[in-house]
Write a protein that holds these residues in place. Sequence first.
Motif, PDB file in Angstrom:
ATOM      1  N   LEU A  28       0.680   3.282   4.268  1.00  0.00           N
ATOM      2  CA  LEU A  28      -0.772   3.986   3.956  1.00  0.00           C
ATOM      3  C   LEU A  28      -0.669   5.611   4.477  1.00  0.00           C
ATOM      4  CD1 LEU A  28      -2.812   1.530   2.200  1.00  0.00           C
ATOM      5  CD2 LEU A  28      -1.217   3.253   1.256  1.00  0.00           C
ATOM      6  N   THR A 384       0.701  -5.528   1.937  1.00  0.00           N
ATOM      7  CA  THR A 384      -0.714  -5.254   1.311  1.00  0.00           C
ATOM      8  C   THR A 384      -1.007  -3.272   1.005  1.00  0.00           C
ATOM      9  OG1 THR A 384      -0.751  -5.504   3.629  1.00  0.00           O
ATOM     10  CG2 THR A 384      -1.362  -7.303   2.473  1.00  0.00           C
ATOM     11  N   ASN A 385      -1.693  -3.421   0.277  1.00  0.00           N
ATOM     12  CA  ASN A 385      -2.794  -2.689   0.471  1.00  0.00           C
ATOM     13  C   ASN A 385      -1.773  -1.705  -0.366  1.00  0.00           C
ATOM     14  OD1 ASN A 385      -5.080  -2.738   1.189  1.00  0.00           O
ATOM     15  ND2 ASN A 385      -3.834  -2.561   3.291  1.00  0.00           N
ATOM     16  N   THR A 387      -1.247   0.538  -3.255  1.00  0.00           N
ATOM     17  CA  THR A 387      -1.626   1.744  -4.831  1.00  0.00           C
ATOM     18  C   THR A 387      -0.487   2.542  -4.770  1.00  0.00           C
ATOM     19  OG1 THR A 387      -3.153   2.719  -5.113  1.00  0.00           O
ATOM     20  CG2 THR A 387      -2.487   3.598  -2.474  1.00  0.00           C
ATOM     21  N   TRP A 400       2.651   1.365   0.873  1.00  0.00           N
ATOM     22  CA  TRP A 400       1.966   0.217   0.654  1.00  0.00           C
ATOM     23  C   TRP A 400       2.214  -0.331   2.266  1.00  0.00           C
ATOM     24  CZ3 TRP A 400       6.017   1.010  -2.385  1.00  0.00           C
ATOM     25  CH2 TRP A 400       7.605   1.473  -1.509  1.00  0.00           C
ATOM     26  N   ASN A 401       1.070  -1.389   3.005  1.00  0.00           N
ATOM     27  CA  ASN A 401       1.311  -1.001   3.860  1.00  0.00           C
ATOM     28  C   ASN A 401       3.021  -2.258   4.447  1.00  0.00           C
ATOM     29  OD1 ASN A 401      -0.954  -0.497   4.878  1.00  0.00           O
ATOM     30  ND2 ASN A 401      -1.567  -2.184   4.896  1.00  0.00           N
ATOM     31  N   SER A 457       3.152  -8.770  -4.398  1.00  0.00           N
ATOM     32  CA  SER A 457       2.389  -8.494  -4.011  1.00  0.00           C
ATOM     33  C   SER A 457       1.190  -8.494  -5.238  1.00  0.00           C
ATOM     34  CB  SER A 457       2.018  -7.034  -3.576  1.00  0.00           C
ATOM     35  OG  SER A 457       2.703  -6.451  -4.734  1.00  0.00           O
ATOM     36  N   THR A 465      -5.231   2.359 -11.090  1.00  0.00           N
ATOM     37  CA  THR A 465      -4.786   2.720  -9.564  1.00  0.00           C
ATOM     38  C   THR A 465      -5.194   4.472  -9.426  1.00  0.00           C
ATOM     39  OG1 THR A 465      -3.768   0.577  -9.465  1.00  0.00           O
ATOM     40  CG2 THR A 465      -3.507   3.178  -7.919  1.00  0.00           C
ATOM     41  N   SER A 469      -7.434   6.600  -7.439  1.00  0.00           N
ATOM     42  CA  SER A 469      -6.890   7.627  -6.176  1.00  0.00           C
ATOM     43  C   SER A 469      -7.329   8.949  -6.116  1.00  0.00           C
ATOM     44  CB  SER A 469      -5.589   7.220  -6.200  1.00  0.00           C
ATOM     45  OG  SER A 469      -5.226   7.791  -7.130  1.00  0.00           O
TER      46      SER A 469
END
Length: 470
Positions: A28, A384-385, A387, A400-401, A457, A465, A469
């Motif tokens: 991110l 994870t994360n 978006t 994403w991570n 995921s 989303t 954002s």
Amino acid sequence: MEPRTRKPLPWYVIVVGLFAFSTLACTLAADSAPPTLAPRVSATPPPTIGYATIAPNDVPANTTAVPSPQPQAAAVSSLNTLMGQVQSDRLMAHVRTLQGFYTRHVNSPQDRQDRGIGAAERYIDQQFREIAAGSQGRMSVFGQDFALEWAGVRTTQTNVIAVIRGEEPGAGTIVIGAHYDSRGNDDTDAVGYAPGANDNGTGVAALIEMARVLSQRQHRATIVFVAFSAEEVGRQGSIAFVNNYIRANNVDLTAYINVDAIGSQRYADGRVNDRQIRVFSQGPNDSSPSRQLARFTETVVLNYVPQMEIVVQDALDRRGRYGDHFSFTEAGYPAVRFIEMAENTSYLDTTDTIDGVSPGYFQRATQTILTVITVMADGLQPPTNVTLRDNGNGTQTLVWNGVPGASGYLVALRTPDSMIFQQFETTQNSVTWDGFVSYESIAVAAKDSEGLMGPLSPEIYVSQTIRISR
């Protein structure tokens, strides 16, 4: 983007775009500008999922070359080897033995060696223990007793459990279950013939065979195999397991897979369907974790099992029917049920004998479920994360991570109201595109060095989303 293929149907031909590839930098906090999505319109049949092979004239001038397919091919080869270990003769032998106990009604004898639910329980326990003995300590076996009262008779029933401990902390636990009790036309009749070959001798046989194959090596996630009693009388075995094992031990359960009646390829009218298997799950379609799990199973099979196709159903089960996955769903865990496509009601109750089981289809169904479990247990954990960032110019960037050890990522996109993902792309980093708004949800999976995908995921919802954002 790369459109999906539907086996055994012909290729879909749609307008597609191609993600550009660059260095692995899926965080991110990425500072460099991500690649853009270049549109492509071509009459060339679309490539298979996972990697692209497009004609030279179809590559836009501003698009980088697509990586070679070797990593994906390595994963396919490895999974094919695994599926090849599933033996039809073993599967059918288990079904034949279970049918041979005459009845597995919960109130049938528990002390006989040749008949009744006690004989079935001991047979399954013996099979698991023989597998465990050859697993070099990877698998352990134990029973879970629970009290039952049915038709005025009180008994102690047993769930038979085998566990392969995972080696990666935080990778979670996957439970695969199948009920071993049976019933005749009268659900209170404990002495009448109730062979239960397909329902659910096939599920138990698949459970034992998958345990044998998977016990031969270590896995990232923990895998639990459970043969449940008392499913036919209100799924009391799986309720006891959820309450007294999963919840009592605070198990990090990521998925429950119910295997129930997977051996018939013939409808009552004689038609044959030997290439499809249904998956049931709880809705609603746009937000249920169980429905997302069902979509994941379909994605895995589309990617790695060309000889079968999963048909995701918009229901928890068939009308008026139930299965052990209900017990997990009610407790808030993601759960699905696998069941044959060509359900034949003439195989129910006293007529449910091994003559109605199709060995080839039964083997392919077991291989299909084995592949899904392997991807969940061996694949890298999901990013994870995930978006979407709104860039303010009509485009969005999917970020994403990153996952340690990932060689790439599979991006899956689903249009509004669809039961399954329609388009996929393999990329190595975040993606900028103006077409995300055409989709309802997006999920991302990491791929390892062999090209094996891991779990997807949780789906993110495009409109929500983007709004957040901004």
